[in-house]
Structures are given as C-alpha cells and as structure tokens.
Design an enzyme around this catalytic site. Structure first.
Site, PDB file in Angstrom:
ATOM      1  CB  SER A   1      34.515  30.490  45.225  1.00 27.76           C
ATOM      2  OG  SER A   1      35.288  31.558  44.932  1.00 27.76           O
ATOM      3  CG  ASP A   2      35.058  32.898  51.556  1.00 27.86           C
ATOM      4  OD1 ASP A   2      35.554  33.762  51.215  1.00 27.86           O
ATOM      5  OD2 ASP A   2      34.702  32.546  52.667  1.00 27.86           O
ATOM      6  CD1 TRP A   3      38.816  37.596  47.726  1.00 23.47           C
ATOM      7  CD2 TRP A   3      36.792  36.724  47.477  1.00 23.47           C
ATOM      8  NE1 TRP A   3      38.193  38.523  47.026  1.00 23.47           N
ATOM      9  CE2 TRP A   3      36.735  38.109  46.984  1.00 23.47           C
ATOM     10  CE3 TRP A   3      35.603  36.070  47.661  1.00 23.47           C
ATOM     11  CZ2 TRP A   3      35.555  38.651  46.257  1.00 23.47           C
ATOM     12  CZ3 TRP A   3      34.474  36.479  47.173  1.00 23.47           C
ATOM     13  CH2 TRP A   3      34.680  37.879  46.481  1.00 23.47           C
ATOM     14  N   GLY A   4      39.258  32.081  47.315  1.00 18.62           N
ATOM     15  CA  GLY A   4      40.497  30.956  47.606  1.00 18.62           C
ATOM     16  C   GLY A   4      39.779  29.890  47.858  1.00 18.62           C
ATOM     17  N   GLY A   5      38.503  29.505  47.807  1.00 19.24           N
ATOM     18  CA  GLY A   5      37.654  28.521  48.219  1.00 19.24           C
ATOM     19  C   GLY A   5      37.603  27.354  47.027  1.00 19.24           C
TER      20      GLY A   5
END
Ligand code: NAG
Ligand code: NAG
Ligand code: NAG
Ligand code: NAG
Ligand code: NAG
Ligand code: NAG
Ligand code: NAG
Ligand code: NAG
Ligand code: NAG
Ligand code: NAG
Ligand code: NAG
Ligand code: NAG
Length: 814
Positions: free
Chosen positions: A302-306
């Site tokens: 995932s993208d960071w916090g996605g």
C-alpha cells in the site's frame, strides 16, 4: 480464474447487469472494518464503479522458479503471528520496515524513498528527476540512472526502492507529482519504467512500480478526517478516479505492463479511489488487471496510509500494509493495524484463508531470494534511522539491530553521471541568431532567484525563494550532499574565459527595476535568466506559470537586453508567454537535473554538449488550453462527492491537442539541437509470416500474453547529421490507426523512438520494432488486444508535429 470479465460487454467497467454489491470484496459486509461504498449507478453513471474479481490469484513463481521454491520453504516455517508481521510494516529505521525473524536468519526488510535518490540518507546522490530522465529519451541513460540509484539503495541497506513512478502519467498538466514520473505518454513512460526497473534490480535492489493506479491528481487524494476526542471519522472519502476499460488499458495500465514484464518486485497501490473503491482494495485492479491479466508475480504494497480495510484489502489483492498503522497519516502507531494482529484473528476465526496469507508472503519473499538479498546484504546504515522523521526512534515498537557502519559514502562516481544525465535531458526550445552555444562571452549578466545557491538548507521540502531547484518536494525529493548551482558553474567558466559576471538574484526587484544599472561599463553580451517552478506531493499546481514573478523578470530583462537567454528549472509544463519576445533569443528547459545542475547547464550553454532533450509533454499557449484539470472545489459535503471523471478518455496531452487541432507553442517531442538532421528512406518490413487480428492465446507470463510483446514489423529510416557538430537527436515514430479502429482512437500515438548520436556528416540506419501491442487497441467486447484491419500510417520525424517520413502498411486478418 473465476471472474466477471465475461460479463463486461459494453466496454465500461461493470456497466453490465452485475450488481457489484452482491459480489465480493469491494462491498463486503462481513468485515466490520471494510470500507463499503453504496453503489448507485444513477449517481455514478456508466463507469465509476468496479466489479469484484475474486479470489486473489496465487503466485506461480513464473519467471523466478528457484526463488519461488525458497520462498515457499520460508513460509512453511512461519507461525501465524510471524506471518502477520511479515505482511505488516512497523515503525523503524527506514521509511518502511518489516521485522527480522532471527531464528530463520531473516534480517527483515528496509524500504526507502524514492524515485530520484535514497531520500533518508547521508552521503548519497541526488539524481535527476523522472521528468528529466524522460526528457533524454535515452534508454542507456534511463538504465544507468536506475542502476546507479539501485547501487546506492543497496549499499545503504535498503532492500526495496520506492521507485519508479508511472502514476501520475500526466493526465493533467497541473498534477503535483508529474515530475516524479516520466512522460505524458504511456509508450515513453513504459520504456522508462522498464529500463529504470532493470537498472534498480540489476543492482540488487527491489523496484516498486507506483502508484497503481489512476493517481492523476493530489487534491483530495486521501479522505478528509475529523477527530473528536479519540474517535476519528471519515468526513469525505478521497477522490475517485473514474475511467473506462479502454482508457485503463491503452493509457494508464500500459506502462505498468512494462513494469510487470521485467519482473518488477513490487507494485504500490495508490491513495485515491478507482472507479469507486479504494485502489488498495480494488480487486478489479489488483487481482484482475495486475495479477491475472498481467501475470504479476511480485507483491502489492500500500501507499503509506492508503489502506482502509483489513479483510477486504487482503481479498482485494493487497499483500503488504504500509506503514502498518491504522490508515491515514497522523494516526497513532500504537492504535493497531488493519493487518497485524487482525490477520491472526481473521485466520483463526476462519474469515481469511491462511493460504491467502501464505501467498502474500511468498510474493514478498520471492523477489528477495531472486535478487540474492538473503546473502550478505548490507546492514541498514544507522544514519538513516537518525534522519527518518517519518518514524523516529520514539515511535518504534521493536528494537532494531543497527550495528552496521554509520554514514557510509555510497556516491561513487555518480556525480559525473548525473552531470551527463542532466546535460542530455536539457531541452532547447528556442535559439535565434545562434544565441547558443555561447562563444566565450566576456561580459555576462545573470538574473533570477533560481541561479544561485540554496539558502534554506539542502533538504528542502518547501518552495524557498532563494536558490536553484534541483528537485520537487515530498517523498520524491532528495537530500543534497553538495550542489553545483548555475551561478557557481558560470563563475567558474567565466574565470577561465577572463569574463566578468554581473548578478542580480532578487526577482521582485528585477521585475520592478531598470536593470541597466548593472550595465558596467557597457551592456553585457548575454543576459541569462534562471527561473524556477515548484511542485510537491500532496498538492496540485495552482498555475502553469513560472514562480516568483518569473514572467515579469523576463519582461524586465528583455526590455533592455537584446540577447536574453531564459533557463527554467521546473517541475514540468510552463506556459512561457514571453517566448516570442524578440529579445528572448534562447529558451532552455532544464527541469530538475539533480546535484550537478550548474555543470549540466554549462555543458549545454557553452556547447560542450549539444542539446538533445525532447519535451515529454506539450507546451500550450495558455493554461486554459489544457483539458483534464484536477478536480477541485467540491463544495458539497456528501461522503462520496469527490469524483473525477476521465471523460477525455484517451485524449490526454498531445492526443487531445491533435484530436482538436489546437495550435501549441512547443509540441510533444520537440527540442532543438546545435546541429541539423535529415531523415530519409523509410521502410517497413513484416517480421512474421502472417498477422492475425487477435493474439495467439499463450499462457500468461509476467507482462501478460507474451504474444503482445512479439515484434511484428520493423520500420527503418536513415538518419544523417547534416550540421557541423557532433550531436544527437531522437527520431520518433507515430502510428495512425486505420479507420476501422473504434471511435476515440487518437489521431496518432508514439510507438517508437531512438536517441542517436552522430558525428557531423555521419549517417545511420535506425530501426523501430513494432510489437503487436503497439498496433492494437483494447477491445472492450472481447476483452483483448485487437489489430484493426486496414491501412496504418506510420510517420517518423523529430517531434509529434514535425513528421518527415511516411509509410503505409495494410493489415488484414490472415
Ligand atoms: C440513487 O441516487 C439517486 C439520485 O441521487 C436517488 O434518487 C436514488 O434514490 C438513489 N438510489 C438508491 C438505490 O439509493
Ligand atoms: C492457492 O494455493 C493453495 C494451496 O497452496 C490452495 O489451497 C488455494 O485454493 C489457492 N488459491 C487460489 C486462489 O487458487
Ligand atoms: C464529539 O463527541 C461527543 C461525545 O462522543 C459528542 O457529544 C459531541 O457532539 C461530538 N462533537 C462533535 C463536534 O461532533
Ligand atoms: C484491528 O483493526 C482495527 C481497525 O479495523 C483496529 O482498531 C485494531 O486496533 C486492530 N487490532 C490490532 C491488534 O491491531
Ligand atoms: C474475524 O476477525 C477479523 C479481524 O479481526 C474481523 O474483521 C472479522 O469481523 C472476524 N469475523 C468473525 C466472523 O468473527
Ligand atoms: C546484528 O547485525 C550484525 C551484522 O549483521 C550481526 O553480526 C549481529 O549478529 C546482529 N546482532 C543481533 C543481536 O542480531
Ligand atoms: C527583494 O526585493 C524586494 C523588493 O524591493 C524587497 O522587498 C525584498 O526585501 C528583497 N529581498 C531580499 C532578500 O533582499
Ligand atoms: C530589445 O532590446 C533593446 C536593447 O538592446 C531595446 O532597445 C528594445 O526596446 C528591446 N525590445 C523590446 C521589444 O523590448
Ligand atoms: C544588441 O545590443 C547591443 C548592446 O546594446 C548592441 O551592440 C547590438 O548591436 C544589439 N544587437 C542587435 C541585433 O540589435
Ligand atoms: C488564457 O486564456 C484565458 C481564457 O481564454 C484568457 O482570459 C487569458 O487572457 C489567456 N492568457 C494568455 C496569456 O493568453
Ligand atoms: C465551489 O465554490 C467556489 C467558491 O465559491 C466556486 O468557485 C466553485 O465553482 C464551486 N465549485 C463547484 C463545483 O460548484
Ligand atoms: C530492424 O532494423 C534495424 C535497422 O536496420 C536492425 O538493426 C534490426 O536488426 C532489425 N530488427 C529485426 C528484428 O530484424
């Protein structure tokens, strides 16, 4: 694989009778934490919702069999808690961290930003940005840059480089991250992805193709949250990038297919929603397109916090949750994770099949073994831990073994390469009266706040006023270890020539002043104006002008200096309203060249290197000429109100300007040289005996059906350097499809290019091998690539609007 693909008949994702609410992960109700969007086609229209594609396919090890076996053996030794840790990031020394399992001799994984430098490090290089690398149109440079960056990541102990970027592709001229990626064209971006990834991975570091997919604007890329005490709620969900199936395949997915083809270790799913469901839980994108159609064997992080759900994301195809906390920026690491211990719970209560978790880990560990990262991989440089502001030591939940050598210098001779890469990325847009190259001028005036040294530190995450720009802001920036500014390089060169250099760096003052007060004792022979344009992650550009009243600076200088040369250090598109000013004799677009900026530009300005960069986008006359602006100013408060409709479909950048016959200032692919070139003798030879309309259905390999990658035509031209100096140009091949191609097919599309250096008078035959994919459109009915019958027009020239040689080929279904 069971999927609903066969139900998609109208060409629009899920524009069928399928009620996606009844299907799978995108609308699960059995996961208390899954993100559930009510589907309402009255609101969402024909696309903007996404069918479920379940289950998530197992990897097969295709392409890296031996490593796959090792990964399977590794997984077999893990406890369920260790498995949960393996798929969940944790705060630690790197931007992303996977815990070590000492009893198995596994030292964990270190993931670091970003696409132009190992960002969280000292003694590392800042390379040119993606937009500059693409401007070279040079495969060898793209590879060398990727390889040298890869060596630096590895030497610093990073297993995974969060690079390169194919999303954003450049749908909108205004998107804040376009500069991190390559070109507003899928073909050029695809080649750039391929060579960069091969470079990274040949150096022993895992590459990450990001951001998958539809990440074409920054505005509202994440939800709006509201915190009341300890409760954080979503007020509005992120923007949804809504696109049809053909646009997905022919534009946005295209360069990612190149990434899968060269065994890119990982893909990073993007923040925003895609056709209604979050990209990191969008099973159509992750399971359907990526893992099934493209045969991707690596892992999706995932993208960071996605991440916005647990079980739904796991079933939707997400393999690794970063950074590992609950979701969005700013949330407490200790609050837990959608993955982590929840994986143990979900497996134990029977919600998630353990074989799915095993596959997640096999996908993560296969590239690790394939690249030999289990043997003598460098330790994480402890200095990275000190520089890591994202998860500083105070946030760590575990201890890390940071006993390796501190502050390792990993730069080698990369400064020399960066200088060369920067010079060869430099695009000469205008050159009147042979203003360039400079002929050892004895009196030079330098203007602009982009000329000199940076005054606010070497790790700039802000749009500072004084100092040259070598990169943009956000996770894609770099930390300089030194900087050769344009002014420093000009001073050094002027000293050799016995010249004088006058300087004036305050843009506001230049714009308001009579700059002839600098004219001591006589007017300078040349006035060089350095302008800059900032862009950064998490924000879209507000305008396409140069920053810091740069347009007024040019007007002020050019009103009194009849040899005004303008150099831009910019994130991308600038509208250059003074381009036709009679006293602006030359315009040079240098983008973000990295740490050797000044040397790179001097090499071109003084003619040591003939400019050979070509625009990776279109420069229009006016910002309002561009279509597809970011979606902003949604004033309504509905949870799902942020929708971005990709209604322009295939018509982005030059495809749009061509389709609508709009005059532009400098077209896609344009760039001048100090020499002149001639093209002649175009030929086109089939490379196969017969060409069927549809590809042979071969077993899927990484990159998809291998038949799509088969060269079926070879187009050749003869290129001659008809000028006086050693120089390079880039013959570019554009294809116009036959009339039988479906409506909406672009007027012409880039399908080949080659950077060629030639001595004065020298000629060379240049070949362009056209693959089946290059001559196909994505057929929404058969869900396959199809070559239309009829006459193709193939043109080769020096830009998208300077096409010299034409040949027609007629293809009929054999
Ligand atoms: C869908 O949206 C329309 C327009 O807002 C509304 O009239 C309709 O009731 C909605 N349908 C459902 C099933 O919610
Ligand atoms: C994945 O492989 C396992 C066996 O290791 C099997 O039980 C499971 O059904 C497979 N999953 C899929 C989606 O094919
Ligand atoms: C915050 O939560 C409290 C109690 O849970 C509630 O009474 C209050 O109205 C909430 N405030 C807002 C602004 O929502
Ligand atoms: C499990 O996920 C929920 C959110 O869905 C979170 O609140 C909780 O803390 C997680 N549990 C653990 C142990 O991480
Ligand atoms: C199983 O555990 C997962 C993760 O905590 C949770 O989301 C799910 O609701 C649980 N399902 C059941 C049936 O208890
Ligand atoms: C820490 O790492 C070093 C270098 O890899 C290794 O020699 C040492 O055994 C490790 N220590 C622990 C406690 O794992
Ligand atoms: C630049 O010039 C403007 C206009 O005269 C002035 O207001 C500003 O203070 C100057 N900046 C610096 C850093 O001197
Ligand atoms: C061009 O520069 C000359 C000075 O060399 C000046 O006299 C003239 O006005 C300038 N032209 C314009 C259009 O500003
Ligand atoms: C440009 O300006 C210089 C200095 O004022 C002058 O000597 C020269 O003749 C001008 N050139 C042209 C082409 O006007
Ligand atoms: C750009 O277009 C807008 C809208 O048509 C117009 O108002 C503006 O003056 C134009 N700007 C330039 C520099 O031509
Ligand atoms: C939102 O409000 C702004 C400011 O009033 C306005 O300019 C804009 O057009 C509005 N946007 C929409 C989509 O109505
Ligand atoms: C295509 O043409 C080029 C130039 O003549 C040649 O070098 C290349 O080998 C050809 N490719 C194939 C597959 O024949």
């Amino acid at each position: 694989m069971a999927s609903v693909l066969s139900l998609v008949v109208s060409g629009l994702l899920a524009a069928s009778t399928v009620n996606a609410q009844n299907y799978g992960s995108d609308s699960r109700t059995d996961d208390a934490f899954s993100y559930v969007q009510p589907l309402n086609t009255t609101i969402l229209g024909p696309y903007g919702h996404s069918p479920a594609v379940l289950p998530s396919p197992n990897s097969t090890g295709n392409g890296w069999e031996a490593a796959f076996e090792k990964a399977k053996q590794f997984v077999a030794l893990l406890t369920i808690d260790e498995k949960a840790d393996m798929v969940t990031g944790t705060p630690g020394p790197c931007v992303g961290n996977i815990l070590a399992i000492p009893r198995l001799g596994f030292n964990g994984l270190c993931l670091q930003d970003g696409p132009l430098s190992i960002r969280v490090a000292d003694y590392a290089s800042v390379f040119s940005a993606g937009v500059s690398a693409a401007s070279t149109w040079d495969r060898a440079i793209l590879y060398e840059r990727g390889h040298s960056m890869g060596k630096e990541f590895k030497a610093k102990g990073a297993h995974v480089a969060l690079s390169p970027v194919a999303g954003p592709l450049g749908r909108s001229a205004y998107s804040g991250r376009n500069w991190e990626g390559f070109a507003a064209d899928p073909y050029l971006t695809g080649v750039a992805m391929e060579y960069t990834i091969r470079g990274h991975q040949d150096a022993g570091v895992q590459a990450t193709a990001k951001h998958f997919i539809g990440n074409e604007q920054e505005t509202q890329r994440n939800p709006t949250w509201s915190t009341n005490g300890t409760v954080t709620d979503v007020i509005q969900e992120s923007i949804s990038a809504n696109m049809d199936d053909r646009t997905m395949h022919e534009l946005y997915l295209w360069p990612f297919a190149n990434a899968a083809k060269v065994n890119c270790a990982s893909f990073m799913c993007s923040y925003q929603r895609l056709n209604g469901s979050y990209a990191c839980e969008n099973s159509k994108a992750l399971n359907g397109l990526l893992k099934e159609e493209l045969g991707f064997q690596g892992y999706v992080m995932s993208d960071w916090g996605g991440v916005h759900s647990g079980v739904a994301s796991i079933e939707g195809g997400l393999d690794l949750n970063f950074p590992g906390g609950l979701g969005s920026y700013g949330m407490d690491w200790k609050a837990g994770s959608f993955f982590g211990k929840n994986i143990t719970l979900a497996v134990n209560n029977g919600t998630v099949d353990e074989t799915r978790v095993d596959d997640m880990i096999i996908r993560i560990m296969t590239p690790y073994y394939w690249l030999g990262q289990d043997v003598d991989f460098p330790t994480v440089d402890p200095s990275s831990a000190d520089l890591n502001t994202f998860s500083p030591r105070s946030t760590w939940l575990h201890e890390f073994n940071l006993t390796g050598e501190r502050s390792r210098d990993v730069r080698e001779d990369h400064g020399e390469q960066i200088r060369r890469h920067g010079a060869q990325a430099t695009i000469l847009l205008k050159n009147e009266n042979n203003a360039l190259p400079l002929k050892a001028p004895k009196s030079i005036a330098v203007f602009g706040n982009d000329a000199g040294d940076d005054t606010q530190g070497f790790y700039n995450q802000v749009d500072f006023e004084y100092g040259t720009l070598t990169a943009g802001g956000g996770s894609g920036t770099g930390r300089l270890t030194y900087l050769v500014s344009p002014l420093a390089a000009i001073n050094a060169r002027a000293k050799q020539d016995g010249a004088i250099v006058q300087q004036w760096l305050n843009n506001t003052l230049i714009a308001e002043s009579d700059v002839t007060t600098l004219w001591v004792p006589t007017p300078p022979e040349v006035c060089i104006v350095f302008l800059k344009t900032w862009a950064e992650e998490a924000a879209d550009r507000a305008h396409l002008s140069v920053d810091w009243v740069g347009d007024d600076v040019v007007e002020s200088v050019a009103s009194v200096c009849n040899n005004t040369i303008v150099v831009t250090h910019s994130s991308g598109i600038n509208t250059l309203p003074w381009a036709d000013h009679v006293n602006v004799t030359a315009i040079v677009a240098a983008h973000y060249p990295g740490q050797e900026s000044g040397n790179s530009i001097i090499d071109v300005l003084y003619g040591d290197v003939s400019p050979s960069g070509k625009l990776p986008y279109t420069i229009a006359y006016n910002g309002t000429d561009y279509n597809a602006p970011p979606t902003t100013a949604i004033n309504t408060t509905g949870v799902y109100d942020w929708q971005s409709w990709f209604d322009e479909k295939l018509e982005i950048d030059y495809r749009y300007f061509d389709a609508n016959d709009i005059d532009v200032r400098y077209e896609f692919g344009f760039g001048l040289s100090y020499s002149t070139f001639k093209l002649a003798d175009i030929t086109a030879e089939p490379l196969v005996e017969s060409i069927t309309a549809t590809p042979e259905q071969l077993p899927i390999q990484p990159g998809g059906n291998p038949a799509l990658w088969e060269s079926i035509y070879n187009v050749t031209v003869s290129l001659t350097n008809t000028g006086e100096v050693y120089a390079a140009t880039v013959p570019q091949l554009y294809v116009t499809f036959p009339d039988s191609a479906p409506e909406g097919t672009p007027v012409k599309q880039l399908r080949g290019f080659e950077k060629v250096w030639l001595q004065a008078g020298e000629s060379q035959t240049v070949g362009f091998e056209l693959m089946r994919r290059d001559l196909s459109y994505w057929d929404i009915v058969s869900q396959d690539w199809v070559i239309p019958t009829g006459e193709f027009t193939i043109k080769v020239g020096f830009s998208s609007r300077d096409l010299k040689e034409v040949i027609k080929i007629t293809l009929v279904d054999a």
